[in-house]
Design a protein around this motif. Structure first.
Motif, mmCIF file in Angstrom:
data_model
loop_
_atom_site.group_PDB
_atom_site.id
_atom_site.type_symbol
_atom_site.label_atom_id
_atom_site.label_comp_id
_atom_site.label_asym_id
_atom_site.label_seq_id
_atom_site.Cartn_x
_atom_site.Cartn_y
_atom_site.Cartn_z
ATOM 1 N N GLY A 165 87.261 -38.251 -64.785
ATOM 2 C CA GLY A 165 87.018 -39.078 -66.621
ATOM 3 C C GLY A 165 88.028 -39.920 -66.439
ATOM 4 O O GLY A 165 88.356 -40.465 -67.643
ATOM 5 N N VAL A 166 88.443 -40.736 -66.172
ATOM 6 C CA VAL A 166 89.346 -41.908 -66.291
ATOM 7 C C VAL A 166 88.774 -43.329 -65.725
ATOM 8 O O VAL A 166 89.001 -43.489 -64.608
ATOM 9 C CB VAL A 166 90.785 -41.826 -65.299
ATOM 10 N N ILE A 167 87.859 -44.286 -66.458
ATOM 11 C CA ILE A 167 87.349 -44.842 -65.411
ATOM 12 C C ILE A 167 87.636 -46.910 -66.489
ATOM 13 O O ILE A 167 88.103 -47.355 -67.308
ATOM 14 C CB ILE A 167 85.586 -45.226 -65.882
ATOM 15 N N ILE A 168 88.427 -47.548 -65.639
ATOM 16 C CA ILE A 168 88.614 -48.676 -65.459
ATOM 17 C C ILE A 168 87.648 -49.877 -65.453
ATOM 18 O O ILE A 168 87.049 -49.866 -65.118
ATOM 19 C CB ILE A 168 90.009 -49.314 -64.982
ATOM 20 N N PRO A 169 86.994 -50.140 -66.571
ATOM 21 C CA PRO A 169 86.284 -51.476 -67.074
ATOM 22 C C PRO A 169 86.483 -52.779 -66.587
ATOM 23 O O PRO A 169 87.861 -52.762 -66.021
ATOM 24 C CB PRO A 169 86.250 -51.928 -68.510
ATOM 25 N N GLY A 220 111.067 -35.699 -50.581
ATOM 26 C CA GLY A 220 111.129 -36.851 -50.918
ATOM 27 C C GLY A 220 109.589 -37.290 -51.440
ATOM 28 O O GLY A 220 109.097 -36.349 -52.159
ATOM 29 N N GLY A 221 109.007 -38.274 -52.473
ATOM 30 C CA GLY A 221 107.838 -38.067 -52.771
ATOM 31 C C GLY A 221 107.892 -39.446 -53.193
ATOM 32 O O GLY A 221 108.274 -40.043 -53.480
ATOM 33 N N THR A 222 106.303 -39.620 -53.636
ATOM 34 C CA THR A 222 105.675 -40.657 -54.805
ATOM 35 C C THR A 222 105.186 -40.129 -56.052
ATOM 36 O O THR A 222 104.321 -39.638 -56.374
ATOM 37 C CB THR A 222 104.894 -41.592 -54.337
ATOM 38 N N TYR A 223 105.704 -40.827 -57.407
ATOM 39 C CA TYR A 223 105.721 -40.686 -58.443
ATOM 40 C C TYR A 223 105.208 -41.154 -59.135
ATOM 41 O O TYR A 223 105.599 -42.526 -59.464
ATOM 42 C CB TYR A 223 106.575 -39.307 -59.518
ATOM 43 N N ASN A 224 103.346 -41.231 -59.371
ATOM 44 C CA ASN A 224 103.046 -42.486 -59.961
ATOM 45 C C ASN A 224 102.071 -41.943 -61.583
ATOM 46 O O ASN A 224 101.224 -40.996 -61.925
ATOM 47 C CB ASN A 224 102.001 -42.608 -59.542
ATOM 48 N N LYS A 225 103.133 -43.039 -63.324
ATOM 49 C CA LYS A 225 103.138 -42.335 -64.267
ATOM 50 C C LYS A 225 101.934 -43.529 -64.762
ATOM 51 O O LYS A 225 102.377 -44.478 -64.844
ATOM 52 C CB LYS A 225 104.313 -41.696 -65.023
ATOM 53 N N LEU A 226 99.978 -43.282 -65.105
ATOM 54 C CA LEU A 226 99.778 -44.371 -65.354
ATOM 55 C C LEU A 226 99.204 -43.676 -66.677
ATOM 56 O O LEU A 226 99.124 -42.298 -66.768
ATOM 57 C CB LEU A 226 98.723 -44.290 -64.320
ATOM 58 N N LYS A 227 99.103 -44.876 -67.949
ATOM 59 C CA LYS A 227 99.302 -44.406 -68.874
ATOM 60 C C LYS A 227 97.883 -45.740 -69.457
ATOM 61 O O LYS A 227 98.026 -46.682 -69.079
ATOM 62 C CB LYS A 227 100.023 -45.117 -69.893
ATOM 63 N N PHE A 228 96.491 -45.399 -69.457
ATOM 64 C CA PHE A 228 95.577 -46.130 -69.857
ATOM 65 C C PHE A 228 95.075 -45.948 -71.414
ATOM 66 O O PHE A 228 94.823 -44.349 -72.038
ATOM 67 C CB PHE A 228 94.199 -45.562 -69.233
ATOM 68 N N PRO A 229 93.835 -46.779 -72.192
ATOM 69 C CA PRO A 229 93.678 -46.491 -73.309
ATOM 70 C C PRO A 229 93.097 -45.525 -73.382
ATOM 71 O O PRO A 229 92.176 -45.331 -72.507
ATOM 72 C CB PRO A 229 92.996 -48.036 -73.825
ATOM 73 N N THR A 265 89.288 -35.857 -71.329
ATOM 74 C CA THR A 265 90.463 -35.580 -70.244
ATOM 75 C C THR A 265 91.370 -36.848 -70.800
ATOM 76 O O THR A 265 91.314 -37.030 -72.182
ATOM 77 C CB THR A 265 90.250 -36.155 -68.839
ATOM 78 N N SER A 266 92.900 -36.601 -70.218
ATOM 79 C CA SER A 266 93.899 -37.430 -71.140
ATOM 80 C C SER A 266 93.987 -39.207 -70.158
ATOM 81 O O SER A 266 93.958 -38.790 -68.702
ATOM 82 C CB SER A 266 95.094 -36.500 -71.436
ATOM 83 N N GLY A 267 94.854 -40.282 -71.323
ATOM 84 C CA GLY A 267 94.776 -41.242 -70.446
ATOM 85 C C GLY A 267 95.694 -41.049 -69.738
ATOM 86 O O GLY A 267 96.256 -42.298 -68.974
ATOM 87 N N LYS A 268 96.699 -40.681 -69.970
ATOM 88 C CA LYS A 268 98.167 -40.153 -68.981
ATOM 89 C C LYS A 268 98.216 -39.229 -67.885
ATOM 90 O O LYS A 268 97.660 -38.387 -67.942
ATOM 91 C CB LYS A 268 99.033 -39.349 -69.620
ATOM 92 N N LEU A 269 98.023 -39.972 -66.732
ATOM 93 C CA LEU A 269 98.034 -39.312 -65.139
ATOM 94 C C LEU A 269 99.196 -38.927 -65.065
ATOM 95 O O LEU A 269 100.032 -40.676 -64.819
ATOM 96 C CB LEU A 269 96.923 -40.590 -64.401
ATOM 97 N N ASN A 270 99.398 -38.351 -63.976
ATOM 98 C CA ASN A 270 100.402 -38.017 -62.903
ATOM 99 C C ASN A 270 99.707 -38.234 -61.984
ATOM 100 O O ASN A 270 99.101 -37.088 -61.612
ATOM 101 C CB ASN A 270 101.170 -37.134 -63.909
#
Length: 741
Positions: free
Chosen positions: A575-579, A636-645, A652-657
Motif C-alpha cells: 500500500g506504499v508506492i514511491i513514484p 539487538g535490532g534494527t528500527y526503521n521509522k519511515l514517513k511518506f506523503p 494504509t498509513s504513510g508512517k511505516l515501521n
C-alpha cells in the motif's frame, strides 16, 4: 595485460629478508597437558620479541610472552605462555568449538604452509582450551571462519598467567611434497581487559591489517615431512518432524499437516524414500599433502542456525552470508569478489527463493603446486515439481601467484545447466601488489545465457593504498552491461556503471594518553545505467573515525548528499508506492562501538534525514554481555521509522515501521555441550521465529545436534481467513561420526 606487465616491473623487492629457521625434531611424543615443561621444550624454536598492534602500534608488549615450536614424524607441536602481571585481569568465557573468541584472551598461531604470502591457516585457543580455526586470504582481505580441520589443544592456568599446548597433525595441513618445506609463521596474543594485541614478529608498522600481512612473519623450515593420505569418512543420520498449517482447498481455513521424516523424492517407494532422504555421507581424501578431494552425498545442513531476517529498505538486494560448512571450506579460492559482486555465490546452490532444494551430491577438488592454486566444484540438485528442474552447478577456479608481494592473476568459470536452460560465466581477475602499501585490481568477464544471450560483458579496475599513517586512496570503476547475468553469482546493482573515489588521511598514535588512531576523509560515488547512460545514483560525504586506546570507536558519515533516480515506481511496503522521479536527500550517519575490552559490548548505528520525498530514522543497536563461561547473552535490532506523503499511500498509513528485533542466549554446560536460543521478530512479515539448537560434541568429528524451529504469526487478522497462531514447527535430530582411515 600491458598494464599488468608494467605493474610487475614496478614491484620492488620489499619484504623483510630472513634465513629460514629449521624447526627442531623430537623423537618422543609430547603429553598434551597444557604445561610447557617437558625437557623436549628446552630445545624448541622460540618466538619472542612481541610488540603491540593495539593500542600503541610498534611499542614493546607490556607483558612477557613466549611461543615454542617443534615437531615429530606426525605432529607439529606449539607451546605458548601468556604472562599476566595482574592475573585477575585474565578473561575467558568461550567453551564451544568453532566459536569466535574475540571477546576473550587468546593465543593464535598463523601458518602460511605454502609460503605463498597470500593464504594463512589460523589456530586459536583461550584459557579454557576452546578451539577455533579459520583461513585468512589475501593478507587479511577475506576470512573463512567456518574452515575446520583436526587438531588438539590443552590450556592450563598458571599463578602468573596461562599456557597452552597445540598438537596439529601434518595430515591436517596443506603443503607441497618435498624434501624441504619452507613455511611462514607468526604468533598473536590478546589481553582483553588491556585492549592489547601483540604479535611476533612486527617488521612492518606502516601496512594496514598488519596482523595478517605476510611481512610480519618468520620463515621456518621442515625436513622430510610425512606424505600421508588420510581418508575422513563422515556418515550422518537424521530424523525430523515437520508440522505446518496450510490453507485448505476451499481457502476457508487452515489445516495442520504433520510429516515424520521428510521425503526428497529420491525413490518411488515411500519407506525407501524416507530412508534415502535422511541418510548422507561426506568423504574427505588427501591423495597427497597439497591436494584435497571432498565428496558429498545427500548433502544436508539441518544443524545450521536460522538466517537473520532481513529488513531491506534499499531498492537493491542484499547478499546473505553462506553458513553451510561444505561450501565454506576453501571458499575464498572460488571467490572473485573484487568489487560489489561475487562471481560465484554458493548460496545460489540448493536454495530457490528462500526454500531449500535437495542436493543429491557433489565433488570438490582443491590443490596447489609451484605457485598455482586451483579448485573445481560440481553439485547436482534434485528436481522439485513445479519449482525447479534437476540442475548441475559447477565452478572452476585457477590462480597463479606472481611476484614476491602476494599478487595473483586468476580465472573463473561457472556453469548452471538443466535440461531446459543454461547459464555460463567466464572471467579473469587480478590482485597486483605494486608495493606492500599500494595495490591494483582488475576484472573482466562475460556471461552466456540461453534467455538473455551470449557474450554479455563486465569489467572493472581499481587502485588503493593501505597505510597506518598518511594520505590514502581507493579509486575504482566497474561496469555490468545490461544483460550480464551470472546465475551462480551475486550482482547487487546490475546494468550499471559505477565510479568510486575514496581518499582520506590517517594518524596512528603511539603512547598517546587516550587516542589509538584518527581518520578523516571524503567519499564519492556515481552510478549510471549501462544501457542508456542516464544517471542512476550519486552520493558524496565526509567521514571521520576516532578510536580510543581502550577500544571505544566513534565514526561519523556527515553531510551525506544523495541523488537517486527511480525510472519506475517502487512499492516499498504493501500500500506504499514511491513514484518514479529524481530524489535529493541529505543524511547523517553516526556509529559508536565500545570495543572488546569489557565483558559487555554495545554498538549503536543510526541514520537519519531525507528519504524519497519523506524522511527516515534508522537505529541499529546490539548489546551483548558475557556473564561467565556458562552463559552469554545478546540483544539487538534494527528500527526503521519511515514517513511518506499521503499521495504515496493507498488504504494504509504513510508512517511505516519496518523493523527487526532479536535476542540470543548461549548456555555452555561444558566444552562438549551447548544450547543456543535465537529469537527474531520482524514487523514486515509480522512473525516471530525461534531457533533452538543443542549440540553435543564429545570428540573431534562426532556431533549430535537437536534443532527446533517455530514460526508464529503475530497479526492473525492480517489476512482472511484468519491466520493460525503457529505457521510451522520443525524438530530435527542429526548425528554424524567421522572415521579416520
Amino acid at each position: 595485460m600491458k598494464f599488468i606487465s608494467m605493474a610487475l616491473l614496478l614491484v620492488p623487492f620489499y619484504f623483510f629478508a630472513q634465513s629460514p629457521v629449521d624447526i627442531p625434531k623430537v623423537e618422543t611424543s609430547i603429553q598434551l597437558d597444557g604445561n610447557v615443561t617437558e625437557n623436549e621444550w628446552s630445545n624448541a624454536y622460540v618466538l619472542s620479541d612481541f610488540k603491540q598492534i593495539n593500542p600503541d602500534l610498534g611499542a614493546m608488549a607490556t607483558e612477557k610472552a613466549i611461543v615454542k615450536m617443534m615437531h615429530d614424524d606426525q605432529y607439529l607441536y606449539i607451546g605458548a605462555i601468556s604472562y599476566f602481571s595482574d592475573p585477575s585481569q585474565l578473561f575467558a568465557t568461550t567453551l564451544e568449538r568453532d566459536i569466535a573468541q574475540i571477546k576473550d584472551d587468546y593465543i593464535e598461531i598463523h601458518l602460511d604452509t605454502y609460503n605463498d604470502k597470500i593464504n594463512t591457516l589460523v589456530f586459536r585457543t583461550n584459557p579454557l582450551g576452546a578451539r577455533q580455526d579459520f583461513e585468512v586470504s589475501r593478507n587479511g582481505e577475506d576470512f573463512n571462519t567456518s574452515w575446520n580441520t583436526f587438531w588438539n589443544v590443552t590450556s592450563t592456568l598458571l599463578d602468573n598467567g596461562w599456557s597452552a599446548e597445540f598438537r596439529i597433525p601434518f595430515s591436517s595441513l596443506r603443503y607441497k611434497k618435498s624434501e624441504t618445506n619452507t613455511m611462514r609463521v607468526k604468533a598473536v596474543i590478546k589481553y582483553k581487559e588491556k585492549n592489547e594485541l601483540i604479535i611476533t614478529p612486527l617488521n612492518n608498522t606502516e601496512i594496514g591489517s598488519g596482523v595478517y600481512h605476510f611481512t610480519n612473519s618468520y620463515e621456518i623450515r621442515f625436513a622430510n615431512l610425512p606424505s600421508v593420505k588420510p581418508v575422513y569418512i563422515t556418515p550422518y543420520a537424521k530424523a525430523n518432524i515437520i508440522s505446518e498449517n496450510k490453507l485448505n482447498i476451499d481457502e476457508t481455513g487452515y489445516e495442520n499437516q504433520t510429516t515424520f521424516l521428510e521425503q526428497k523424492q529420491y525413490a518411488g517407494n515411500e519407506t525407501l524414500d524416507k530412508v534415502l532422504s535422511n541418510l548422507g555421507l561426506d568423504i574427505k581424501y588427501k591423495p597427497n599433502a597439497s591436494h584435497t578431494i571432498d565428496f558429498t552425498l545427500n548433502t544436508d545442513f539441518a544443524e545450521v542456525e536460522a538466517d537473520d531476517r532481513i529488513i531491506n529498505i534499499s531498492r537493491f538486494p542484499i547478499l546473505l552470508q553462506e553458513k553451510r560448512l561444505f561450501f565454506l571450506e576453501n571458499a575464498d579460492l572460488f571467490n572473485a569478489n573484487q568489487f560489489d559482486h561475487r562471481l560465484f555465490n554458493s548460496r545460489a546452490i540448493g536454495i530457490q527463493d528462500g526454500a531449500p532444494i535437495p542436493i543429491i551430491g557433489g565433488i570438490r577438488l582443491t590443490g596447489g603446486n609451484k605457485g598455482w592454486q586451483y579448485g573445481m566444484l560440481a553439485m547436482q540438485t534434485h528436481e522439485v515439481e513445479d519449482i525447479v528442474s534437476s540442475t548441475n552447478h559447477s565452478v572452476t577456479r585457477i590462480k597463479k601467484n606472481i611476484g614476491k608481494l602476494g599478487s595473483y592473476i586468476g580465472f573463473i568459470n561457472t556453469n548452471k545447466i538443466s535440461s531446459n536452460d543454461y547459464n555460463h560465466l567466464t572471467a579473469i581477475d587480478g590482485n597486483i601488489r605494486i608495493t606492500n602499501n599500494v595495490r591494483a585490481r582488475f576484472t573482466a568477464g562475460a556471461t552466456f545465457d540461453q534467455e538473455l544471450g551470449n557474450w554479455k560483458p563486465m569489467y572493472g579496475a581499481a587502485i588503493e593504498t593501505f597505510k597506518n599513517n598518511g594520505f590514502g586512496i581507493e579509486y575504482r570503476f566497474r561496469e555490468y552491461t545490461e544483460d550480464f547475468n551470472p546465475e551462480l553469482g551475486f550482482v547487487s546493482q546490475p546494468n550499471t556503471k559505477r565510479l568510486t573515489l575514496n581518499h582520506g588521511w590517517r594518524k596512528t598514535y603511539r603512547n598517546h594518553s587516550f587516542l589509538q588512531f584518527f581518520t578523516f576523509g571524503h567519499y564519492f560515488r556515481k552510478n549510471w545505467l549501462s544501457n542508456s547512460g542516464n544517471a542512476d545514483f550519486f552520493q558524496t560525504n565526509f567521514y571521520t573515525t576516532i578510536r580510543h586506546k581502550k577500544g571505544y570507536r566513534f565514526t561519523m558519515f556527515f553531510l551525506m548528499y544523495q541523488e537517486d533516480n527511480l525510472y519506475s515506481e517502487w512499492e516499498i511496503a504493501d500500500g506504499v508506492i514511491i513514484p518514479a522521479g529524481k530524489y535529493v536527500m541529505w543524511k547523517f550517519n553516526p556509529f559508536f562501538n565500545t570495543g572488546n575490552a569489557k565483558p559487555y559490548q554495545i554498538a549503536i548505528d543510526t541514520e537519519f534525514g531525507d528519504f524519497y520525498g519523506g524522511n527516515q530514522f534508522t537505529l541499529f543497536y546490539n548489546v551483548s554481555y558475557d556473564f561467565n563461561k556458562f552463559l552469554q547473552a545478546e540483544l539487538g535490532g534494527t528500527y526503521n521509522k519511515l514517513k511518506f506523503p499521503e499521495s504515496y499511500v493507498t488504504n494504509t498509513s504513510g508512517k511505516l515501521n519496518l523493523s527487526r528485533y532479536f535476542s540470543r542466549l548461549k548456555f555452555n554446560f561444558s566444552a562438549k555441550t551447548s544450547l543456543n536460543s535465537y529469537l527474531q521478530y520482524d514487523t514486515r512479515a509480522e512473525q516471530i521465529g525461534w531457533n533452538l539448537r543443542f549440540r553435543f560434541n564429545p570428540t573431534e568429528g562426532t556431533d549430535l545436534f537437536m534443532v527446533y524451529n517455530h514460526n508464529v504469526n503475530t497479526d492473525r487478522n492480517a489476512l482472511s481467513p484468519r491466520l493460525p497462531f503457529t505457521d510451522n514447527q520443525i524438530f530435527i535430530v542429526k548425528f554424524s561420526k567421522t572415521i579416520l582411515k
